[in-house]
Design an enzyme around this catalytic site. Structure first.
Site, short mmCIF file in Angstrom:
data_model
loop_
_atom_site.label_atom_id
_atom_site.label_comp_id
_atom_site.label_asym_id
_atom_site.label_seq_id
_atom_site.Cartn_x
_atom_site.Cartn_y
_atom_site.Cartn_z
N HIS A 257 32.29 42.58 42.99
CA HIS A 257 33.15 41.95 43.99
C HIS A 257 32.85 40.46 44.05
O HIS A 257 31.71 40.05 43.87
CB HIS A 257 32.93 42.57 45.38
CG HIS A 257 34.08 42.32 46.29
ND1 HIS A 257 34.19 41.16 47.03
CD2 HIS A 257 35.19 43.05 46.53
CE1 HIS A 257 35.32 41.21 47.70
NE2 HIS A 257 35.95 42.33 47.42
N ASP A 308 37.82 50.18 45.69
CA ASP A 308 38.77 50.92 44.85
C ASP A 308 38.19 52.14 44.16
O ASP A 308 38.95 53.00 43.71
CB ASP A 308 39.37 49.98 43.80
CG ASP A 308 40.34 49.01 44.43
OD1 ASP A 308 41.07 49.42 45.34
OD2 ASP A 308 40.35 47.83 44.03
N1 ACO Z 1 32.26 45.50 35.08
C1 ACO Z 1 31.51 44.86 34.19
N2 ACO Z 1 30.98 43.65 34.40
C2 ACO Z 1 31.24 43.08 35.58
C3 ACO Z 1 32.01 43.70 36.57
C4 ACO Z 1 32.54 44.95 36.27
N3 ACO Z 1 33.28 45.61 37.17
N4 ACO Z 1 32.09 42.89 37.64
C5 ACO Z 1 31.40 41.80 37.37
N5 ACO Z 1 30.89 41.91 36.10
C6 ACO Z 1 30.05 40.95 35.43
C7 ACO Z 1 30.77 39.67 35.17
O1 ACO Z 1 31.48 39.72 33.96
C8 ACO Z 1 29.61 38.70 35.12
O2 ACO Z 1 28.92 38.93 33.90
P1 ACO Z 1 28.20 37.76 33.11
O3 ACO Z 1 27.21 37.17 34.09
O4 ACO Z 1 27.58 38.45 31.97
O5 ACO Z 1 29.29 36.79 32.75
C9 ACO Z 1 28.71 39.21 36.22
O6 ACO Z 1 28.99 40.61 36.33
C10 ACO Z 1 28.90 38.57 37.56
O7 ACO Z 1 30.23 38.65 37.94
P2 ACO Z 1 30.71 38.04 39.33
O8 ACO Z 1 30.70 36.55 39.23
O9 ACO Z 1 29.94 38.66 40.43
O10 ACO Z 1 32.20 38.60 39.41
P3 ACO Z 1 33.51 37.80 39.72
O11 ACO Z 1 33.43 37.26 41.09
O12 ACO Z 1 33.84 36.86 38.63
O13 ACO Z 1 34.62 38.96 39.65
C11 ACO Z 1 35.68 40.96 40.14
C12 ACO Z 1 34.81 39.84 40.70
C13 ACO Z 1 36.97 40.41 39.56
C14 ACO Z 1 36.04 41.89 41.30
C15 ACO Z 1 34.86 41.71 39.08
O14 ACO Z 1 33.72 42.29 39.66
C16 ACO Z 1 35.68 42.76 38.36
O15 ACO Z 1 36.42 42.44 37.43
N6 ACO Z 1 35.58 44.04 38.77
C17 ACO Z 1 36.36 45.09 38.14
C18 ACO Z 1 37.78 45.10 38.69
C19 ACO Z 1 37.82 45.61 40.11
O16 ACO Z 1 37.25 46.64 40.44
N7 ACO Z 1 38.55 44.87 40.95
C20 ACO Z 1 38.72 45.22 42.37
C21 ACO Z 1 37.98 44.26 43.23
S1 ACO Z 1 38.16 44.67 44.93
C22 ACO Z 1 39.73 44.26 45.26
O17 ACO Z 1 40.28 43.34 44.75
C23 ACO Z 1 40.45 45.06 46.16
#
Ligand code: ACO
Length: 371
Positions: A257, A308
């Site tokens: 998130h 989700d």
């Molecule tokens: N799966 C795999 N890797 C992930 C995920 C995930 N679900 N979420 C974050 N990461 C990774 C990022 O790629 C990043 O990796 P890196 O450091 O190697 O580059 C690291 O974890 C940190 O990421 P954040 O900066 O905390 O995440 P960001 O704020 O950019 O993205 C997001 C948030 C878009 C929600 C992301 O977690 C994601 O894509 N999740 C999957 C999709 C999802 O479930 N979306 C629903 C969100 S809730 C909503 O909108 C209702």
């Protein structure tokens, strides 16, 4: 400023909802989401998010009457729906139908606060009917008209399945609507507020918000989470599935998130609901698969579930087709979107962030034949 994705940037003041990402807390107008999920009804939350206070009995009854009265689709939309049901995805249908709703709203282009409130309530009232009507038509079944004796969530199940829902199922769905109703300045709400900030109309703002919600990094994630659980098939497969996906640098949907750095409080509520519903309807496997995914994703990447993940399991067990899960998110978030748009109109300044130019400079035009 070189921060991608506007993290930590405060782009609006709001009295509607608040998050503490470190502690995993969410409040609607000062009420903890767990308290509301346990005790309130969706209709009370509609009132709360729009009026910034819980309703008394008379206020709630007035709202209920309005919402029930506005459930029927306008003939214009009812005529459009068979074509949409044949040709579009559910989210495209919703985006198109909400946009088309502007053509016949009784308040027209009246932009007074009272008219904006009524437009918001009409959109909240009609969205479940749009989704259920679409699903009945695309599956060749008769459309089920709204049932005035049922609440918002129960009536949706009635229109979708064509039979009166089990009260526990209706209460479960109602709670998911509460959990999805608002979430500060997420991508779709920000989109809605940006559109409203140009003094464009509510229907344009909602159409844009639906477009933003559709993406799998935002609202589309609940559908992806259900597909993932089906692909995983059984809890023992979760570890290898997550390892392979992370190895390919692919996202695990329903995890991570932008704001929460711990468990999303909505996920905590939904996890327990998923467990209880699984027991009640004899499908414990979904909870087991999702919790195996939760454990292994935390071990392998340190990520927590978001709203989700378990919502997908809950909706699946309520008999909701996977591609209606994001439209249902929209149905509930329509409350937050419209509340934020009204708040934006009440104290507006056009939203116009800056950008950092990183391209070449000081170039001189070269005639086309000399390039
Ligand atoms: N799966 C795999 N890797 C992930 C995920 C995930 N679900 N979420 C974050 N990461 C990774 C990022 O790629 C990043 O990796 P890196 O450091 O190697 O580059 C690291 O974890 C940190 O990421 P954040 O900066 O905390 O995440 P960001 O704020 O950019 O993205 C997001 C948030 C878009 C929600 C992301 O977690 C994601 O894509 N999740 C999957 C999709 C999802 O479930 N979306 C629903 C969100 S809730 C909503 O909108 C209702």
């Amino acid at each position: 400023m070189n921060e991608q994705g506007l993290r930590e940037v405060v782009a609006a003041q709001t009295s509607i909802s608040d998050i503490n990402g470190q502690q995993g807390r969410l409040w609607y107008v000062g009420y903890d989401i767990t308290d509301l999920a346990r005790n309130a009804t969706f209709e009370e939350v509609v009132y709360l998010l729009h009026n910034l206070d819980l309703p008394d009995r008379a206020q709630l009854a007035k709202l209920d009457t309005f919402l029930v009265r506005e459930r029927e689709l306008h003939p214009f939309l009812a005529r459009m729906m068979p074509t949409l049901a044949q040709n579009t995805s559910p989210m495209s249908m919703l985006r198109t139908s909400v946009s088309a709703s502007s053509a016949f709203d009784p308040d027209g282009w009246d932009e007074s606060p009272e008219a904006e409130y009524r437009k918001a309530m009409r959109l909240i009232a009609e969205t479940p009917t749009l989704i259920a009507t679409f699903d009945r038509l695309r599956t060749g079944r008769e459309v089920v008209p709204p049932n005035a004796s049922l609440g918002h969530a129960a009536n949706f199940l009635w229109m979708l399945h064509g039979s009166e829902p089990d009260p526990d199922d209706a209460a479960t769905l109602d709670t998911t609507f509460i959990l999805y109703a608002d979430h500060t300045l997420n991508a779709s709400t920000f989109t809605a507020r940006i559109i409203a900030s140009t003094l464009s109309d509510t229907f344009s703002a909602m159409t844009g918000a639906i477009g933003a919600l559709k993406g799998p990094l935002h609202g589309g994630a609940n559908e992806e989470a259900q597909k993932m659980a089906e692909e995983v098939g059984k809890p023992e497969n979760a570890e290898a599935y997550v390892r392979e996906r992370l190895g390919r640098h692919e996202k695990i949907f329903g995890f991570g998130h932008a704001v929460y750095k711990t468990m999303d409080p909505r996920a905590t509520v939904l996890k327990e609901m998923c467990r209880q519903l699984g027991e009640r309807c004899g499908q414990p496997q979904w909870y087991e698969i999702f919790s195996a995914l939760e454990q292994t994703t935390f071990e392998q990447k340190g990520l927590y579930p978001n709203v989700d993940l378990y919502a997908a399991g809950v909706y699946h067990m309520l008999g909701i087709p996977t591609d209606l899960m994001t439209p249902i998110f929209a149905l509930a978030r329509m409350v937050g979107w419209t509340a934020h748009v009204r708040e934006q109109y009440a104290n507006n300044r056009i939203i116009r962030p800056g950008s950092e130019y990183v391209g070449p400079r000081d170039r001189t035009y070269v005639p086309i034949d000399e390039r």
